[in-house]
Write an enzyme that holds these catalytic residues in place. Sequence first.
Site, PDB file in Angstrom:
ATOM      1  N   THR A 132       0.820  -1.208   0.000  1.00 54.84           N
ATOM      2  CA  THR A 132       0.000   0.000   0.000  1.00 54.84           C
ATOM      3  C   THR A 132       0.857   1.263   0.000  1.00 54.84           C
ATOM      4  O   THR A 132       1.997   1.245   0.478  1.00 54.84           O
ATOM      5  CB  THR A 132      -0.896  -0.020   1.258  1.00 54.84           C
ATOM      6  OG1 THR A 132      -1.462   1.271   1.458  1.00 54.84           O
ATOM      7  CG2 THR A 132      -0.108  -0.348   2.511  1.00 54.84           C
ATOM      8  N   ASP A 133       0.273   2.368  -0.450  1.00 54.93           N
ATOM      9  CA  ASP A 133       0.970   3.658  -0.375  1.00 54.93           C
ATOM     10  C   ASP A 133       1.051   4.173   1.065  1.00 54.93           C
ATOM     11  O   ASP A 133       1.808   5.099   1.354  1.00 54.93           O
ATOM     12  CB  ASP A 133       0.294   4.705  -1.282  1.00 54.93           C
ATOM     13  CG  ASP A 133      -1.161   5.000  -0.925  1.00 54.93           C
ATOM     14  OD1 ASP A 133      -1.723   4.344  -0.017  1.00 54.93           O
ATOM     15  OD2 ASP A 133      -1.751   5.904  -1.567  1.00 54.93           O
ATOM     16  N   GLU A 134       0.260   3.554   1.969  1.00 54.30           N
ATOM     17  CA  GLU A 134       0.204   4.081   3.343  1.00 54.30           C
ATOM     18  C   GLU A 134       1.528   3.902   4.082  1.00 54.30           C
ATOM     19  O   GLU A 134       1.755   4.555   5.099  1.00 54.30           O
ATOM     20  CB  GLU A 134      -0.961   3.433   4.100  1.00 54.30           C
ATOM     21  CG  GLU A 134      -2.268   3.655   3.361  1.00 54.30           C
ATOM     22  CD  GLU A 134      -3.532   3.341   4.150  1.00 54.30           C
ATOM     23  OE1 GLU A 134      -3.487   3.335   5.379  1.00 54.30           O
ATOM     24  OE2 GLU A 134      -4.567   3.110   3.502  1.00 54.30           O
ATOM     25  N   TYR A 158      -1.884  -0.575  10.952  1.00 54.52           N
ATOM     26  CA  TYR A 158      -1.992  -1.221   9.638  1.00 54.52           C
ATOM     27  C   TYR A 158      -0.781  -0.893   8.775  1.00 54.52           C
ATOM     28  O   TYR A 158      -0.097  -1.787   8.264  1.00 54.52           O
ATOM     29  CB  TYR A 158      -3.279  -0.779   8.922  1.00 54.52           C
ATOM     30  CG  TYR A 158      -3.296  -1.086   7.435  1.00 54.52           C
ATOM     31  CD1 TYR A 158      -3.255  -2.410   6.987  1.00 54.52           C
ATOM     32  CD2 TYR A 158      -3.330  -0.067   6.481  1.00 54.52           C
ATOM     33  CE1 TYR A 158      -3.251  -2.704   5.623  1.00 54.52           C
ATOM     34  CE2 TYR A 158      -3.334  -0.351   5.125  1.00 54.52           C
ATOM     35  CZ  TYR A 158      -3.291  -1.669   4.693  1.00 54.52           C
ATOM     36  OH  TYR A 158      -3.275  -1.963   3.343  1.00 54.52           O
ATOM     37  N   LYS A 162       2.280  -3.299   7.344  1.00 51.85           N
ATOM     38  CA  LYS A 162       2.557  -3.465   5.912  1.00 51.85           C
ATOM     39  C   LYS A 162       3.989  -3.038   5.595  1.00 51.85           C
ATOM     40  O   LYS A 162       4.686  -3.676   4.809  1.00 51.85           O
ATOM     41  CB  LYS A 162       1.569  -2.664   5.055  1.00 51.85           C
ATOM     42  CG  LYS A 162       0.143  -3.194   5.040  1.00 51.85           C
ATOM     43  CD  LYS A 162      -0.011  -4.587   4.458  1.00 51.85           C
ATOM     44  CE  LYS A 162       0.209  -4.643   2.958  1.00 51.85           C
ATOM     45  NZ  LYS A 162      -0.121  -5.988   2.391  1.00 51.85           N
TER      46      LYS A 162
HETATM   47  P1  NAD Z   1      -9.381  -7.553   2.247  1.00 58.10           P
HETATM   48  O1  NAD Z   1      -9.347  -7.267   3.710  1.00 58.10           O
HETATM   49  O2  NAD Z   1     -10.623  -7.284   1.483  1.00 58.10           O
HETATM   50  O3  NAD Z   1      -9.019  -9.080   1.980  1.00 58.10           O
HETATM   51  C1  NAD Z   1      -7.995  -9.743   2.667  1.00 58.10           C
HETATM   52  C2  NAD Z   1      -8.134 -11.233   2.390  1.00 58.10           C
HETATM   53  O4  NAD Z   1      -7.050 -11.918   3.068  1.00 58.10           O
HETATM   54  C3  NAD Z   1      -9.436 -11.842   2.932  1.00 58.10           C
HETATM   55  O5  NAD Z   1     -10.014 -12.690   1.966  1.00 58.10           O
HETATM   56  C4  NAD Z   1      -8.991 -12.628   4.159  1.00 58.10           C
HETATM   57  O6  NAD Z   1      -9.805 -13.756   4.428  1.00 58.10           O
HETATM   58  C5  NAD Z   1      -7.572 -13.036   3.756  1.00 58.10           C
HETATM   59  N1  NAD Z   1      -6.718 -13.307   4.924  1.00 58.10           N
HETATM   60  C6  NAD Z   1      -6.581 -12.541   6.030  1.00 58.10           C
HETATM   61  N2  NAD Z   1      -5.724 -13.130   6.888  1.00 58.10           N
HETATM   62  C7  NAD Z   1      -5.300 -14.268   6.296  1.00 58.10           C
HETATM   63  C8  NAD Z   1      -4.390 -15.299   6.674  1.00 58.10           C
HETATM   64  N3  NAD Z   1      -3.753 -15.264   7.861  1.00 58.10           N
HETATM   65  N4  NAD Z   1      -4.167 -16.323   5.809  1.00 58.10           N
HETATM   66  C9  NAD Z   1      -4.806 -16.365   4.615  1.00 58.10           C
HETATM   67  N5  NAD Z   1      -5.692 -15.424   4.215  1.00 58.10           N
HETATM   68  C10 NAD Z   1      -5.930 -14.401   5.041  1.00 58.10           C
HETATM   69  O7  NAD Z   1      -8.146  -6.750   1.646  1.00 58.10           O
HETATM   70  P2  NAD Z   1      -8.001  -6.032   0.231  1.00 58.10           P
HETATM   71  O8  NAD Z   1      -8.566  -4.667   0.316  1.00 58.10           O
HETATM   72  O9  NAD Z   1      -8.453  -6.952  -0.829  1.00 58.10           O
HETATM   73  O10 NAD Z   1      -6.420  -5.885   0.154  1.00 58.10           O
HETATM   74  C11 NAD Z   1      -5.608  -6.916  -0.414  1.00 58.10           C
HETATM   75  C12 NAD Z   1      -4.143  -6.512  -0.319  1.00 58.10           C
HETATM   76  O11 NAD Z   1      -3.956  -5.290  -1.016  1.00 58.10           O
HETATM   77  C13 NAD Z   1      -3.667  -6.258   1.106  1.00 58.10           C
HETATM   78  O12 NAD Z   1      -2.366  -6.766   1.233  1.00 58.10           O
HETATM   79  C14 NAD Z   1      -3.681  -4.751   1.244  1.00 58.10           C
HETATM   80  O13 NAD Z   1      -2.709  -4.311   2.180  1.00 58.10           O
HETATM   81  C15 NAD Z   1      -3.340  -4.333  -0.166  1.00 58.10           C
HETATM   82  N6  NAD Z   1      -3.856  -3.013  -0.581  1.00 58.10           N
HETATM   83  C16 NAD Z   1      -5.189  -2.708  -0.410  1.00 58.10           C
HETATM   84  C17 NAD Z   1      -5.658  -1.474  -0.856  1.00 58.10           C
HETATM   85  C18 NAD Z   1      -7.116  -1.108  -0.728  1.00 58.10           C
HETATM   86  O14 NAD Z   1      -7.485   0.031  -1.034  1.00 58.10           O
HETATM   87  N7  NAD Z   1      -7.999  -2.006  -0.327  1.00 58.10           N
HETATM   88  C19 NAD Z   1      -4.783  -0.565  -1.460  1.00 58.10           C
HETATM   89  C20 NAD Z   1      -3.435  -0.917  -1.618  1.00 58.10           C
HETATM   90  C21 NAD Z   1      -2.985  -2.150  -1.190  1.00 58.10           C
HETATM   91  P1  TYD Z   2     -10.669   3.894   4.287  1.00 51.80           P
HETATM   92  O1  TYD Z   2     -11.599   3.456   3.211  1.00 51.80           O
HETATM   93  O2  TYD Z   2     -10.788   3.266   5.638  1.00 51.80           O
HETATM   94  O3  TYD Z   2      -9.193   3.736   3.704  1.00 51.80           O
HETATM   95  P2  TYD Z   2      -7.761   4.256   4.307  1.00 51.80           P
HETATM   96  O4  TYD Z   2      -7.960   4.713   5.697  1.00 51.80           O
HETATM   97  O5  TYD Z   2      -6.954   3.003   4.228  1.00 51.80           O
HETATM   98  O6  TYD Z   2      -7.322   5.339   3.384  1.00 51.80           O
HETATM   99  O7  TYD Z   2     -10.842   5.459   4.481  1.00 51.80           O
HETATM  100  C1  TYD Z   2     -10.628   6.356   3.409  1.00 51.80           C
HETATM  101  C2  TYD Z   2     -10.739   7.755   3.952  1.00 51.80           C
HETATM  102  O8  TYD Z   2     -12.089   7.974   4.382  1.00 51.80           O
HETATM  103  C3  TYD Z   2      -9.874   7.996   5.179  1.00 51.80           C
HETATM  104  O9  TYD Z   2      -9.364   9.325   5.126  1.00 51.80           O
HETATM  105  C4  TYD Z   2     -10.838   7.861   6.348  1.00 51.80           C
HETATM  106  C5  TYD Z   2     -12.160   8.326   5.765  1.00 51.80           C
HETATM  107  N1  TYD Z   2     -13.359   7.690   6.325  1.00 51.80           N
HETATM  108  C6  TYD Z   2     -14.407   8.480   6.786  1.00 51.80           C
HETATM  109  O10 TYD Z   2     -14.357   9.727   6.753  1.00 51.80           O
HETATM  110  N2  TYD Z   2     -15.521   7.858   7.289  1.00 51.80           N
HETATM  111  C7  TYD Z   2     -15.609   6.509   7.368  1.00 51.80           C
HETATM  112  O11 TYD Z   2     -16.650   5.992   7.871  1.00 51.80           O
HETATM  113  C8  TYD Z   2     -14.541   5.710   6.869  1.00 51.80           C
HETATM  114  C9  TYD Z   2     -14.591   4.195   6.926  1.00 51.80           C
HETATM  115  C10 TYD Z   2     -13.435   6.350   6.349  1.00 51.80           C
END
Ligand code: NAD
Ligand code: TYD
Length: 357
Positions: A132-134, A158, A162
């Site tokens: 992630t960019d975070e 988080y 990461k």
């Molecule tokens: P998500 O939370 O929707 O899905 C995570 C999946 O991992 C789930 O299916 C869960 O069951 C599985 N999981 C959790 N713990 C596990 C374990 N111990 N063993 C096996 N499986 C396990 O997450 P997402 O949003 O799909 O993100 C996927 C990846 O992309 C993550 O690594 C996250 O850090 C990264 N990412 C997410 C975003 C975003 O905006 N969602 C952006 C950049 C990077």
């Molecule tokens: P989120 O989807 O949780 O992603 P991340 O924190 O990983 O960027 O949140 C996106 C942005 O939205 C973040 O600045 C927090 C804000 N946010 C709210 O204002 N209200 C909410 O209920 C949630 C879940 C997030």
Amino acid sequence: MILVTGGAGFIGSNFVLDWLANGDEPVVNLDLLTYAGNMENLVAIGQDKRHTFVRGDICDRALVARLLAEHRPRAILHFAAESHVDRSILGPGEFVRTNVQGTFELLEAARAYWNSLDAGARAAFRFLHVSTDEVYGSLGPADPAFTETRGFEPNSPYSASKAASDHLVRAWFHTYGLPVLTTNCSNNYGPFQFPEKLIPLMIQRALAGEPLPVYGDGLNVRDWLYVTDHCTAIRRVLESGRLGETYNIGGWNEKPNIEIVRGICALLDEMAPSPAGPRERLITYVKDRPGHDRRYAIDARKIESELGWRPAESFETGIRKTVRWYLDHRHWSERVTSGAYRDWVRENYGDRQGEAT
Ligand code: NAD
Ligand code: TYD
């Protein structure tokens, strides 16, 4: 074939569906099915012989070793993680276990497997770590966007977990020569996103006529990328990324949260008008998230110039598709909200883990 971890989650399931739609190579999908894993994301490939689903934990090195020995994948794509910042504030332990310990166990299993391969297979093997960019921390309003050379300054449990996993992946390349690639992507949105994250949460609550909780002043900025564009970028990095390199992935789409929420309200008013009137009335400012990063922005020039990737969707087209998807899949959202999507896990697995279905 490839091994995907976390392929029942939001991005992982989109990736698996996209992968099978774009080629013939089979996928083994290892997912623990935590609250974030949802088999209903994968119904479209339920009967597809190219997809093998295994419920199991990435922390279980013996299981991962067995899967690698049995299926002999040419690549591991590592999506599995705990992914929600607010949950990491309430319970950081699970984030350290899955994101740090889990990545470590996976790397060790991958290293042992890779060492056992013949020269050709060793050269072709890839471990692609999805991050992630975070990890880069928070930007001021005038700061330049994150490049791959920026130092890590994670601020939430988080992002710290990461960042730790990214460091482990890097070290396994430099120390052991494991052929790794890392991607750092901005906020994704699209189908199958669990309604705890901003966009699906706001869509679902607005449809239910519930208050829309905006943290702080609503002016925190995120860069947003449609999930299929993320999947395409990962495929490009897997195909042609340089070993040991990291690639930032972003949508060139910085937006303050309040603008996102207002945009969702306007789209819903257009596509599903409410007799109660415009949804903006539901916007409610609430107490800020502790340690809330102010701004993320991705400089995605490296992946563009080296690998020729650019997002296909603009925010306007992507958010319209997303709102449409949630309107057309209310059943999916209802089963997630009610918890009914977990019934299948209980019925099918009980405490059973590690077996293919
Ligand atoms: P998500 O939370 O929707 O899905 C995570 C999946 O991992 C789930 O299916 C869960 O069951 C599985 N999981 C959790 N713990 C596990 C374990 N111990 N063993 C096996 N499986 C396990 O997450 P997402 O949003 O799909 O993100 C996927 C990846 O992309 C993550 O690594 C996250 O850090 C990264 N990412 C997410 C975003 C975003 O905006 N969602 C952006 C950049 C990077
Ligand atoms: P989120 O989807 O949780 O992603 P991340 O924190 O990983 O960027 O949140 C996106 C942005 O939205 C973040 O600045 C927090 C804000 N946010 C709210 O204002 N209200 C909410 O209920 C949630 C879940 C997030």
